[in-house]
Design an enzyme around this catalytic site. Sequence first.
Site, PDB file in Angstrom:
ATOM      1  N   GLU A  20     -31.185 -13.544   8.768  1.00  0.00           N
ATOM      2  CA  GLU A  20     -30.493 -13.056   7.577  1.00  0.00           C
ATOM      3  C   GLU A  20     -31.081 -13.595   6.269  1.00  0.00           C
ATOM      4  OE1 GLU A  20     -26.016 -12.244   9.045  1.00  0.00           O
ATOM      5  OE2 GLU A  20     -26.555 -14.348   8.939  1.00  0.00           O
TER       6      GLU A  20
HETATM    7  C1  ACM Z   1     -26.616 -15.227  13.100  1.00  0.00           C
HETATM    8  O1  ACM Z   1     -25.546 -14.957  13.643  1.00  0.00           O
HETATM    9  N1  ACM Z   1     -26.805 -14.980  11.808  1.00  0.00           N
HETATM   10  C2  ACM Z   1     -27.704 -15.820  13.826  1.00  0.00           C
END
Ligand code: ACM
Length: 501
Positions: free
Chosen positions: A311
């Site tokens: 992310e």
């Molecule tokens: C995640 O759940 N962002 C690895």
Amino acid sequence: MTAPGVLPLVPWPTAVERRDAPPLAVAAVRVTGDDVPAALVAELLEPVGVTVLAATGAGADAVTLDLRLDPAAGPAGADSPERYTLAVGPERVEARAAEPVGLLHAVRTLRQLVTRPALDAGTAAVTGAAPTVPAVVVHDAPRYAWRGLSFDVVRHWFGPADVRAVVDLAGAYKLRVLHLHLTDDQGWRIEIPSRPALTERSGGTQVGGAVPAGQRGYLTVEEYRDLQAYAAARHVTIVPEVDLPGHTNAATHAYGELTPDGAPTDAYGGTEVGFSRLWADVPATEPFLRDVLGDLARMTDGPWLHVGGDEAPKVEPAEYAAIMELAQRIVREHGKTPVAWQEAARAAVEPGTVLQFWDPHVDDAAAAVFARAAEAGARFVASPGSRAYLDMKYAPGHPLGLEWAGHVEVRDAYDWDPATAVPGVPADAVVGVAGAVWTETLTTRDELFSMLLPRLPALAEAGWSAAEARDWEAFAARLAGQAPVWRALGWAFHPSPQVPW
Ligand code: ACM
């Protein structure tokens, strides 16, 4: 309550034979042999009503529990170093294993076999008739070597006592890896001697503001070493994670030099993701990575170091690859193997790098990227959010947890095959399974455990038991048989309506 005739074993072993002998009474056992300290056997067996005596202690009426290393132990042909054989009766209990970890697994299996009427009546009391163990022979070895749990101690701070309780739970189901998510936007949870401001400025914050009064909010080097030793004694390896290049607000809050204008970012107590980042061309970035990953590698006993990678939408692809490749290079320079979230498949990977698949919302292009990483020698751990994310709500309206990957009831956590779970990746590139528990909504140990139980044992069986041996109805009955021990240990659990408690 365990149905008559059900052996409440989770994960289900490779082979179980019943012996033609009566159950063995085990009010007291005397530990003889190798490699599992009697204190550890006692820690496991005393909560189910078995008194454990050391080899030379007093007490005449004890059954011998003989633990010995033996390379011939385990199922025929199994070569896992974790393989073991447990033989109960007629007069003694014998555990044989290729390595000490297998002896401990055998004792864990023995604990699950102990039947104590007071416990099985659903009370937490360990009074009542003497415990017995059915006369069985178990030959056992795991399907996958990597069986783990990823635990977020950032969003809400969970300290050493909670982490030790999680090690105990993970160990009880024969998991080997506890991955600690130690850094994120909301806080920094591990002392880094070369970078003291990380914990001085970002150690005491979490979702909603500050960690509870009287708590430090991070692990000191000494606490981290102690935790690793505690876990290692139970054959669980701690994998520390420093999340890069996103999820880095705690770092940029502590060290303003990490931002292009040199100004520290504000502390963050919310639960959004994707806004924070490092910059490849900021001069302070590489020294920061060298300091943090270097210190952490020196502090870490296990072979792995997780460098995050998830992310980071604000970081352009080339810059993302530059930072992730640098982080992995530093980890390797320190003699460790990098682990990273699935997005890191977009950067170059070296053979042996472990990638953790988590977001099941992937398209064909992403699957092709995973396939290329697997061809380059990356190994994958399966943590699909729709199966293995134990912070997902069990069902709509569940008071705790998130829903972005859907709802994960116990059967969802159980009924899937890790070998086919990672799009584009062949079965032989999958090295295991890890649950994950994120703590945006979890603030107490009971809340945490109510999300782990009963789903973590379902994942443990997905990682341990042969695909053809797995069966939901049988599992649900065996799972129900775990509850008396959870009650005896004070482990909160969610009484899912899918399980015949
Ligand atoms: C995640 O759940 N962002 C690895």
